[in-house]
Design a protein around this motif. Sequence first.
Motif, PDB file in Angstrom:
ATOM      1  N   THR A 183       1.190  -1.055   0.172  1.00 31.63           N
ATOM      2  CA  THR A 183       0.138   0.054   0.215  1.00 31.63           C
ATOM      3  C   THR A 183       1.370   1.321  -0.422  1.00 31.63           C
ATOM      4  N   VAL A 184       0.937   2.330  -1.436  1.00 37.55           N
ATOM      5  CA  VAL A 184       1.675   3.242  -0.943  1.00 37.55           C
ATOM      6  C   VAL A 184       0.672   4.683  -0.403  1.00 37.55           C
ATOM      7  N   VAL A 185       1.839   5.197   0.273  1.00 35.63           N
ATOM      8  CA  VAL A 185       1.034   6.426   1.245  1.00 35.63           C
ATOM      9  C   VAL A 185       2.140   7.575   1.232  1.00 35.63           C
ATOM     10  N   ASP A 186       1.504   8.092   0.605  1.00 37.93           N
ATOM     11  CA  ASP A 186       1.944   9.976   0.695  1.00 37.93           C
ATOM     12  C   ASP A 186       1.774  10.767   1.584  1.00 37.93           C
ATOM     13  N   LEU A 187       2.957  11.184   2.107  1.00 33.77           N
ATOM     14  CA  LEU A 187       3.525  12.092   3.743  1.00 33.77           C
ATOM     15  C   LEU A 187       4.000  12.897   3.266  1.00 33.77           C
ATOM     16  N   THR A 188       4.081  13.659   2.185  1.00 39.35           N
ATOM     17  CA  THR A 188       4.727  14.808   1.662  1.00 39.35           C
ATOM     18  C   THR A 188       3.940  16.220   2.143  1.00 39.35           C
ATOM     19  N   GLY A 189       2.150  15.376   1.903  1.00 32.39           N
ATOM     20  CA  GLY A 189       1.577  17.024   2.018  1.00 32.39           C
ATOM     21  C   GLY A 189       0.877  17.009   3.669  1.00 32.39           C
ATOM     22  N   ALA A 190      -0.148  17.833   3.679  1.00 32.18           N
ATOM     23  CA  ALA A 190      -0.244  17.783   5.224  1.00 32.18           C
ATOM     24  C   ALA A 190      -0.816  16.972   6.132  1.00 32.18           C
ATOM     25  N   GLU A 191      -1.464  15.943   5.448  1.00 26.48           N
ATOM     26  CA  GLU A 191      -1.610  14.769   5.753  1.00 26.48           C
ATOM     27  C   GLU A 191      -2.069  12.944   5.159  1.00 26.48           C
ATOM     28  N   PRO A 192      -1.877  12.703   5.251  1.00 26.68           N
ATOM     29  CA  PRO A 192      -1.713  11.142   4.648  1.00 26.68           C
ATOM     30  C   PRO A 192      -2.441  11.434   3.354  1.00 26.68           C
ATOM     31  N   GLU A 193      -1.722  10.695   2.306  1.00 26.37           N
ATOM     32  CA  GLU A 193      -2.955  10.202   1.528  1.00 26.37           C
ATOM     33  C   GLU A 193      -2.527   9.088   0.522  1.00 26.37           C
ATOM     34  N   VAL A 194      -3.547   8.160   0.828  1.00 25.59           N
ATOM     35  CA  VAL A 194      -3.595   7.093  -0.286  1.00 25.59           C
ATOM     36  C   VAL A 194      -3.802   7.073  -1.247  1.00 25.59           C
ATOM     37  N   LEU A 195      -2.337   6.198  -1.914  1.00 26.34           N
ATOM     38  CA  LEU A 195      -2.737   6.556  -3.515  1.00 26.34           C
ATOM     39  C   LEU A 195      -2.650   5.266  -3.925  1.00 26.34           C
ATOM     40  N   ARG A 196      -2.200   4.300  -3.332  1.00 24.07           N
ATOM     41  CA  ARG A 196      -2.550   2.625  -3.477  1.00 24.07           C
ATOM     42  C   ARG A 196      -2.458   1.414  -2.480  1.00 24.07           C
ATOM     43  N   VAL A 197      -4.027   1.117  -2.426  1.00 20.68           N
ATOM     44  CA  VAL A 197      -4.408   0.185  -1.415  1.00 20.68           C
ATOM     45  C   VAL A 197      -3.768  -1.635  -1.982  1.00 20.68           C
ATOM     46  N   GLY A 198      -2.534  -1.701  -1.448  1.00 26.65           N
ATOM     47  CA  GLY A 198      -2.419  -3.230  -1.367  1.00 26.65           C
ATOM     48  C   GLY A 198      -2.789  -3.699  -0.016  1.00 26.65           C
ATOM     49  N   ALA A 199      -1.718  -4.528   0.113  1.00 23.69           N
ATOM     50  CA  ALA A 199      -1.239  -5.458   0.666  1.00 23.69           C
ATOM     51  C   ALA A 199      -1.383  -4.628   2.672  1.00 23.69           C
ATOM     52  N   GLY A 200      -0.722  -3.737   2.885  1.00 24.58           N
ATOM     53  CA  GLY A 200      -1.065  -2.887   3.756  1.00 24.58           C
ATOM     54  C   GLY A 200      -2.335  -2.092   4.145  1.00 24.58           C
ATOM     55  N   ASN A 201      -2.864  -2.492   5.574  1.00 24.78           N
ATOM     56  CA  ASN A 201      -4.256  -1.998   5.838  1.00 24.78           C
ATOM     57  C   ASN A 201      -3.724  -0.669   5.303  1.00 24.78           C
ATOM     58  N   PRO A 202      -5.303   0.287   4.504  1.00 29.94           N
ATOM     59  CA  PRO A 202      -4.879   1.803   4.418  1.00 29.94           C
ATOM     60  C   PRO A 202      -5.564   2.307   5.168  1.00 29.94           C
ATOM     61  N   ALA A 203      -6.397   1.984   6.352  1.00 33.70           N
ATOM     62  CA  ALA A 203      -6.959   2.481   7.267  1.00 33.70           C
ATOM     63  C   ALA A 203      -6.773   4.000   8.350  1.00 33.70           C
ATOM     64  N   PRO A 204      -5.896   2.804   8.444  1.00 29.28           N
ATOM     65  CA  PRO A 204      -4.871   4.463   9.553  1.00 29.28           C
ATOM     66  C   PRO A 204      -4.668   5.697   8.904  1.00 29.28           C
ATOM     67  N   PHE A 205      -4.303   5.244   7.777  1.00 27.99           N
ATOM     68  CA  PHE A 205      -4.288   6.799   6.837  1.00 27.99           C
ATOM     69  C   PHE A 205      -5.143   7.041   6.027  1.00 27.99           C
ATOM     70  N   GLU A 206      -6.495   6.843   6.132  1.00 25.91           N
ATOM     71  CA  GLU A 206      -8.235   7.112   5.764  1.00 25.91           C
ATOM     72  C   GLU A 206      -8.407   8.268   6.565  1.00 25.91           C
ATOM     73  N   LEU A 207      -8.886   9.577   6.014  1.00 28.40           N
ATOM     74  CA  LEU A 207      -9.642  10.059   7.351  1.00 28.40           C
ATOM     75  C   LEU A 207     -11.573   9.919   7.584  1.00 28.40           C
ATOM     76  N   SER A 208     -11.684   9.822   8.482  1.00 32.22           N
ATOM     77  CA  SER A 208     -13.040   9.752   8.696  1.00 32.22           C
ATOM     78  C   SER A 208     -13.787  10.774   8.311  1.00 32.22           C
TER      79      SER A 208
END
Length: 208
Positions: A183-208
């Motif tokens: 799972t690819v997560v961009d940390l270069t902005g003000a908050e995490p952005e999930v760029l690709r959902v893969g093997a890693g759980n994306p939930a910790p980086f998704e806004l509620s």
Amino acid sequence: MGRYFDVHPVNPQPRLLNQTAEAIRDGGLVAIPTDSGYALCGAMGAKEPLERIKRLRNLDDKHHFTLMVSSFAQLGEYVDMDRWVFRTLKGNTPGRYTFIVKASREVPKLMQHPKKRTVGVRVPEHVVPLSLLEVLGAPLLTSTLILPGETEPMTDGWTVQDELGSLLDVVLDCGECGHEPTTVVDLTGAEPEVLRVGAGNPAPFELS
């Protein structure tokens, strides 16, 4: 044809790891199993394996290459991070993620995105790459082994050897490999952005 090493999935043979590390130090390109499919690997900062990966995968200059390191502690040398990025990386490594981050001065420029000065980083959970990193004593230049026209990584060492062995210096095979890319997560902005959902759980980086 490149060398094919059948390594133990729990206790990889030091002799084979040393031969693989030597091939990497000599500027070679190797394929190794990870927790997220096979990865193509070379020495950090070496131009030849990077160019070979580009040709093999048909990548352009905008592709984010990844630094694979053995621990979170090692990331600090290569990532320019503020407090929230530090906490995010520490809380999710090791894991089946690739994080896009701001590169520090220690990251070779040829590995950085040409305009953004960013790079991918990851800490795997798989024993084979971790053991290889320990023997090598340095981060690896890596890219997931996804062939042109495909969306999933190669996952079988013998198939990698059969199809690509002539283009590689070493293929490691332990019989155990993840089947989804990171799972690819961009940390270069003000908050995490999930760029690709893969093997890693994306939930910790998704806004509620």
